[in-house]
Design a protein around this motif. Sequence first.
Motif, PDB file in Angstrom:
ATOM      1  N   ALA A 625      41.456  34.397  75.135  1.00  0.00           N
ATOM      2  CA  ALA A 625      40.481  35.181  74.826  1.00  0.00           C
ATOM      3  C   ALA A 625      41.407  37.106  75.168  1.00  0.00           C
ATOM      4  CB  ALA A 625      40.885  36.064  76.603  1.00  0.00           C
ATOM      5  N   GLY A 626      40.074  37.276  73.699  1.00  0.00           N
ATOM      6  CA  GLY A 626      39.937  38.883  73.596  1.00  0.00           C
ATOM      7  C   GLY A 626      39.791  39.664  74.961  1.00  0.00           C
ATOM      8  N   GLU A 634      54.022  36.327  79.168  1.00  0.00           N
ATOM      9  CA  GLU A 634      52.759  36.925  80.167  1.00  0.00           C
ATOM     10  C   GLU A 634      52.770  35.603  80.629  1.00  0.00           C
ATOM     11  OE1 GLU A 634      51.539  41.267  78.774  1.00  0.00           O
ATOM     12  OE2 GLU A 634      50.417  39.569  78.412  1.00  0.00           O
ATOM     13  N   PRO A 635      52.544  35.699  82.304  1.00  0.00           N
ATOM     14  CA  PRO A 635      52.151  34.744  82.970  1.00  0.00           C
ATOM     15  C   PRO A 635      50.171  34.227  82.036  1.00  0.00           C
ATOM     16  CG  PRO A 635      52.424  36.124  84.304  1.00  0.00           C
ATOM     17  CD  PRO A 635      53.501  36.769  83.231  1.00  0.00           C
ATOM     18  N   ILE A 636      50.460  32.946  81.934  1.00  0.00           N
ATOM     19  CA  ILE A 636      48.503  33.130  81.185  1.00  0.00           C
ATOM     20  C   ILE A 636      48.599  31.854  82.414  1.00  0.00           C
ATOM     21  CG2 ILE A 636      49.225  34.003  79.301  1.00  0.00           C
ATOM     22  CD1 ILE A 636      49.681  30.781  77.965  1.00  0.00           C
ATOM     23  N   ILE A 637      47.164  31.382  82.132  1.00  0.00           N
ATOM     24  CA  ILE A 637      46.525  31.072  82.311  1.00  0.00           C
ATOM     25  C   ILE A 637      45.107  30.320  81.856  1.00  0.00           C
ATOM     26  CG2 ILE A 637      44.652  32.343  84.393  1.00  0.00           C
ATOM     27  CD1 ILE A 637      45.324  30.054  86.430  1.00  0.00           C
ATOM     28  N   GLY A 638      45.211  29.478  81.408  1.00  0.00           N
ATOM     29  CA  GLY A 638      43.627  28.637  80.774  1.00  0.00           C
ATOM     30  C   GLY A 638      41.973  28.742  82.009  1.00  0.00           C
ATOM     31  N   VAL A 639      41.280  28.678  81.041  1.00  0.00           N
ATOM     32  CA  VAL A 639      39.602  28.799  81.555  1.00  0.00           C
ATOM     33  C   VAL A 639      39.276  27.427  80.853  1.00  0.00           C
ATOM     34  CG1 VAL A 639      37.645  29.571  81.954  1.00  0.00           C
ATOM     35  CG2 VAL A 639      39.976  30.973  82.368  1.00  0.00           C
ATOM     36  N   VAL A 640      38.553  26.432  81.351  1.00  0.00           N
ATOM     37  CA  VAL A 640      37.904  25.426  80.469  1.00  0.00           C
ATOM     38  C   VAL A 640      36.665  26.212  79.947  1.00  0.00           C
ATOM     39  CG1 VAL A 640      36.505  23.087  80.472  1.00  0.00           C
ATOM     40  CG2 VAL A 640      39.073  23.274  82.262  1.00  0.00           C
ATOM     41  N   ILE A 649      42.261  31.033  76.667  1.00  0.00           N
ATOM     42  CA  ILE A 649      43.569  30.854  77.506  1.00  0.00           C
ATOM     43  C   ILE A 649      43.947  33.254  77.903  1.00  0.00           C
ATOM     44  CG2 ILE A 649      46.356  31.740  77.435  1.00  0.00           C
ATOM     45  CD1 ILE A 649      44.300  28.726  76.742  1.00  0.00           C
ATOM     46  N   HIS A 650      43.807  33.132  78.735  1.00  0.00           N
ATOM     47  CA  HIS A 650      44.112  34.458  80.227  1.00  0.00           C
ATOM     48  C   HIS A 650      45.041  35.181  80.054  1.00  0.00           C
ATOM     49  CE1 HIS A 650      39.267  35.275  80.192  1.00  0.00           C
ATOM     50  NE2 HIS A 650      39.292  34.167  79.517  1.00  0.00           N
ATOM     51  N   ARG A 651      45.457  36.391  80.726  1.00  0.00           N
ATOM     52  CA  ARG A 651      46.973  36.653  81.795  1.00  0.00           C
ATOM     53  C   ARG A 651      46.545  36.870  82.849  1.00  0.00           C
ATOM     54  NH1 ARG A 651      47.636  42.486  81.483  1.00  0.00           N
ATOM     55  NH2 ARG A 651      45.677  42.581  79.844  1.00  0.00           N
ATOM     56  N   GLN A 652      47.561  36.709  83.527  1.00  0.00           N
ATOM     57  CA  GLN A 652      46.704  36.052  84.850  1.00  0.00           C
ATOM     58  C   GLN A 652      46.943  37.829  85.417  1.00  0.00           C
ATOM     59  OE1 GLN A 652      50.300  34.147  86.827  1.00  0.00           O
ATOM     60  NE2 GLN A 652      50.490  31.889  85.699  1.00  0.00           N
ATOM     61  N   GLY A 653      45.543  37.227  86.230  1.00  0.00           N
ATOM     62  CA  GLY A 653      45.808  39.102  87.053  1.00  0.00           C
ATOM     63  C   GLY A 653      44.639  39.237  86.472  1.00  0.00           C
ATOM     64  N   CYS A 654      43.747  39.053  85.035  1.00  0.00           N
ATOM     65  CA  CYS A 654      42.623  39.466  83.867  1.00  0.00           C
ATOM     66  C   CYS A 654      41.428  39.675  84.666  1.00  0.00           C
ATOM     67  CB  CYS A 654      42.042  38.773  83.131  1.00  0.00           C
ATOM     68  SG  CYS A 654      40.977  38.990  82.227  1.00  0.00           S
ATOM     69  N   PRO A 655      40.574  40.728  85.384  1.00  0.00           N
ATOM     70  CA  PRO A 655      39.786  40.534  85.711  1.00  0.00           C
ATOM     71  C   PRO A 655      38.702  39.512  85.986  1.00  0.00           C
ATOM     72  CG  PRO A 655      40.157  42.301  85.229  1.00  0.00           C
ATOM     73  CD  PRO A 655      40.712  42.542  84.761  1.00  0.00           C
ATOM     74  N   ASN A 656      38.207  38.980  84.417  1.00  0.00           N
ATOM     75  CA  ASN A 656      37.655  38.260  84.440  1.00  0.00           C
ATOM     76  C   ASN A 656      37.594  36.689  84.987  1.00  0.00           C
ATOM     77  OD1 ASN A 656      36.204  40.249  82.616  1.00  0.00           O
ATOM     78  ND2 ASN A 656      36.779  39.546  80.831  1.00  0.00           N
ATOM     79  N   LEU A 657      38.733  36.926  85.686  1.00  0.00           N
ATOM     80  CA  LEU A 657      38.689  35.337  85.873  1.00  0.00           C
ATOM     81  C   LEU A 657      38.619  35.343  88.029  1.00  0.00           C
ATOM     82  CD1 LEU A 657      42.805  34.625  85.110  1.00  0.00           C
ATOM     83  CD2 LEU A 657      40.626  33.785  83.966  1.00  0.00           C
ATOM     84  N   GLU A 658      38.474  36.551  88.075  1.00  0.00           N
ATOM     85  CA  GLU A 658      37.378  36.708  89.365  1.00  0.00           C
ATOM     86  C   GLU A 658      36.433  35.624  89.597  1.00  0.00           C
ATOM     87  OE1 GLU A 658      36.913  40.633  90.467  1.00  0.00           O
ATOM     88  OE2 GLU A 658      39.660  41.502  90.331  1.00  0.00           O
ATOM     89  N   GLU A 659      35.314  36.109  88.631  1.00  0.00           N
ATOM     90  CA  GLU A 659      33.930  34.614  88.868  1.00  0.00           C
ATOM     91  C   GLU A 659      34.186  32.856  88.708  1.00  0.00           C
ATOM     92  OE1 GLU A 659      32.092  36.722  90.591  1.00  0.00           O
ATOM     93  OE2 GLU A 659      33.181  38.468  91.016  1.00  0.00           O
TER      94      GLU A 659
END
Length: 761
Positions: A625-626, A634-640, A649-659
């Motif tokens: 993810a850009g 860094e801890p990461i998480i995947g978003v389908v 692939i995002h960093r855990q805690g990325c603001p865009n993951l809240e929604e």
Amino acid sequence: MNLTVSPTLPTDCQLPRWLETCLLSHQEDSDGHTAECPEEKSNNLLVCKAFQFAYSLHKGQRRASGEPYICHPIEVANLLRDLGGDSAMIAAGFLHDVVEDTDITSEEIEAQFGQDVRRLVEGVTKLSKFNFESKTERQAENFRRMFLAMAQDVRVIVVKLADRLHNMRTLEHLNDQKRRRIALETMEIFAPLANRLGIGRFKWELEDLSFKYLEPEAYRKMQEYVSEKRADREARLRQVAETLRQRLESADITVGDVSSRPKHLYSIYRKMEMQKKDFHEIYDIAAVRLIVGTHEECYRALAIAHDAFRPIPGRFKDYIGLPKPNRYQSLHTVVIGTKGKPIEVQIRTLEMHHVAEYGIAAHWKYKETGTSSNARVTTDDDKFTWLRQLLEWQKDLKDAQEFLENVKGNLFDEDVYVFTPDGDVIPLARGATSVDFAYRIHTEVGNHCAGAKVNGRLVTLDTPLQNGDIVEILTQKNGHPSLDWLNFVVTAGARNRIRQWYKRSHRDENIARARDMLEKELGKNGFEALLKSAPAQAAAERCNYQSVEDLLAGLGYGEVTLNLVVNRLREAVKAQQPPIATDHSKAAHGTESLLTGMLTTGPKLKPISSASPILGIEGLLHHVAGCCNPLPGEPIIGVVGLGSRGISIHRQGCPNLEEIPGDRLIPVSWNPLEQNGNRQTYPVHVRIEVIDRVGVLKDILSHLSDLQINVHKAQVKTFPGQTAEIDLGLDVRDHAHLEQTFNQIRKMTDVLKLRRISEIE
């Protein structure tokens, strides 16, 4: 100490007369008893033994020229004796290469010749290993060590200068590449050092020899210029000298010597280059030197010279009233000599002449002459003011590139002399302003400077000061440094103190940044309790800080690294806490849980054969993810994704993951094998808040280049009268690589804040 020397004089090298006499005076008689020694028996015996020791160790060794190697130590010792060096210095001259080139150790040197000789030999040996053309960080560290060695015992540098001078005299036997490298180092480092120590005879020869190999064509032309009409010039000089001698003797002025000489080749060449003039336009190619008895006679002789020959306006310099930082004293004036040709006249006492030729060594060579009643008394502190200043500001200057620039500037720059309202003389670098003057008086005077009067008139703070100016600083209680000052101050001390003030003014932000760094590294559980614990205070003291808050401030702006702080905390915990049992139930909260975590090495990872850099999505379409640009480590998480882009692939805690709803999140991790072995780089964007000055972006990019960091994007935002923002796109390998880069950037003195941001717009 029962010292003896061999009765046999070496036959494979030329010995100076003094050494030959010394050796002969210590020959043993047929009964094995040492002959009576002349005065200062033990000192002469130490020197003779040092020669015999070096001769036996270097036997069979040859220089590049083919001559016996011992010829080099003999010449070095001879130069030191001419300077008036003591027996320990001369012995060190003979022995300066034995530790490096033979199997002899420093301990054996001390056993044979004492601690003083060992210290000098060790110092010169260490200096010989310094590489002044290597990478910036190493080069800066070598300078720091060299100046520290000078402060501890200046004789070490004098021995090194003698060693370098003889090497320069025999440089033609090396290949062209080595000649140029050594000549450049000599011109940039050792000739300026000889000048700062006042050893004029070393300085001029080192410069001319370096000039010969660095600019061979220009050197040849200068030789031709000087040799042309030499007979005519020497006749004119003799005529002027004789006229002055007669005038001085008629005025009952004691004339110790009247001599004439052409100036040194590099001195003439540099003047031509700086003044953009041809050879025939340079006034003082030739000089007449008058040696008189007292200070008063110097000024009387000046009046006679001006009466006998017409002086050229603006060409008079009084270095007696205002000596140079290297203690040089003389009166210089340029007059129109015979046939209308300008000639420089130098007037000084014999004592001043000794200082001009021998500098710091003058009190060794001529200590028996004493000090004349009219002479200006100079303490050791006065002699080394410039060295003391270097040592003071280099402690705080973290950026290696700026340290090197300031060192070389301090070695080369000529000073201007200004006065306080009370009449005290303050030497400053040429081009210095009232702000430089204020900080030279005291840090608080500089920090509260609000204006300045020069010679009774208000001037702008950026006005360069001239020789003889009387400067008065106007202060305000609520005044503080301005960022604009960094655009015109020229002294390292002023620049460094302005930056220190700004860093202190950002102390709260630095502490907050450090707390975030430590919290990410150690975790939130028990973090606050740890910072208030005894191990934290012990760790701060181990890092040379008085309190934990001071340690955090230092960590926040890069004085210490995160790894160092964590390691010191771990060591302090280990030292103060007994081993913790494996029952973790009672350590679920508080400091103990955190301390236990700090002392563990972490779980061991099983080998994984997958070639994918990310585990958990093997074979699936994915992209990094850009918005947050996660990095390996860094801890990461995947978003389908909802479209066709697959998994982001995002960093855990990325603001865009809240929604993002939970059913679209996939647990993923970096492949440790791929992370360790792969040299792939990942983009990351950072914002750097800096003190706005000309060239700051260039310095940062140069620093990153030295670290082999690729910069794929750069953007600068400036705001009048405020700090500037530099946004950079960097390519790094992983999170550890980014932290290492951040730590290096924070060490730069212009950097106030540094943080990671989303993609540069």
